[in-house]
Scaffold this motif. Structure first.
Motif, PDB file in Angstrom:
ATOM      1  N   ASN A 139       0.840  -0.927  -0.077  1.00 44.25           N
ATOM      2  CA  ASN A 139       0.014  -0.046  -0.062  1.00 44.25           C
ATOM      3  C   ASN A 139       0.798   1.400   0.031  1.00 44.25           C
ATOM      4  O   ASN A 139       1.709   1.469   0.936  1.00 44.25           O
ATOM      5  N   THR A 141       0.239   4.529  -0.127  1.00 44.29           N
ATOM      6  CA  THR A 141      -0.356   5.519   0.601  1.00 44.29           C
ATOM      7  C   THR A 141       0.241   5.780   1.917  1.00 44.29           C
ATOM      8  O   THR A 141       0.415   4.783   2.671  1.00 44.29           O
ATOM      9  N   ALA A 146      -3.536   3.729   6.445  1.00 39.07           N
ATOM     10  CA  ALA A 146      -2.886   3.120   5.468  1.00 39.07           C
ATOM     11  C   ALA A 146      -2.139   1.933   6.105  1.00 39.07           C
ATOM     12  O   ALA A 146      -1.561   1.968   6.983  1.00 39.07           O
TER      13      ALA A 146
END
Length: 181
Positions: A139, A141, A146
Motif C-alpha cells: 500500500n 499511501t 494506510a
C-alpha cells in the motif's frame, strides 16, 4: 483461387466495408471463419448483438493463443496461453508453446500455481533459487489508515500479519517497527 480480395470487400449485403473483408449476416457453419496458410491476421474483431465468442479447439494437441511482440531494439517476446491437452490445465507460458516456461497454471480443481506446474494449494507460489522468495502486498499511501497485511483465517479464528504506513494512527495496539503481529 476461389476468392481473392484486392481492396475492401463485403459479403451479406453490407454496403460499407469496414475492413479488407467484412462479413455481415448469420454465419451458422461449424467453421465460421477459417484463416490458413502463412496469412498474418493483424486485427480480428467479432461483434454480435447477444454473444461474442472465439473458440479455439484442437482435439489432438494443445489449444492455445500465441502472442508475439517485437520491439524496435530487436527484442522479441513470446507468450502462449491456453489449455494443455495432456493435463487439462490452463497455462500461461513465456514461450511459443504451452508446457515450456509455464509461469501461471490453474488446474481442474481451481488451484492456482505461480512458478509451479502442479499447484497443491489454492494459491501455490514457488521459486527454485538460492535467494529470497517473497510474496508482496503493498500500500503506497502514507495516510492515517494506510495498512497492508496478510490474513490467515480458519473457522472462527484469524491472524493478521501486516505493516502500517508512516502516518498510521494507532489505538490500543502494540506496534514494533511499523509492524503489527
Amino acid at each position: 483461387e476461389k476468392f481473392t480480395v484486392a481492396g475492401n470487400a463485403y459479403i451479406g449485403g453490407n454496403l460499407t466495408a469496414t475492413g479488407t473483408l467484412s462479413v455481415l449476416g448469420g454465419l451458422t457453419s461449424l467453421s465460421n471463419l477459417l484463416v490458413t496458410g502463412s496469412t498474418t491476421l493483424q486485427n480480428f474483431t467479432a461483434q454480435a448483438a447477444t454473444t461474442t465468442r472465439l473458440n479455439i479447439w484442437n482435439g489432438a494437441a494443445d489449444s492455445f493463443i500465441k502472442l508475439t511482440a517485437s520491439t524496435t531494439g530487436g527484442l522479441t517476446q513470446n507468450w502462449a496461453l491456453g489449455v494443455d491437452n495432456t493435463s487439462g490445465k490452463f497455462r500461461i507460458s513465456s514461450s511459443t508453446a504451452l508446457g515450456t516456461n509455464d509461469r501461471f497454471v490453474i488446474d481442474g480443481s481451481g488451484n492456482v500455481g505461480i512458478g509451479t506446474t502442479g499447484p497443491t494449494y489454492n494459491l501455490h507460489l514457488q521459486k527454485n533459487q538460492n535467494a529470497q522468495t517473497a510474496v508482496g502486498v503493498e500500500n503506497t499511501t502514507s495516510g492515517t489508515g494506510a495498512y497492508a497485511n496478510f490474513v490467515a483465517k480458519a473457522d472462527a479464528g484469524e491472524i493478521f500479519f501486516g505493516a502500517m504506513s508512516s502516518g498510521y494512527t494507532t489505538s490500543n495496539q502494540y506496534i514494533a517497527d511499523s509492524g503489527l503481529i
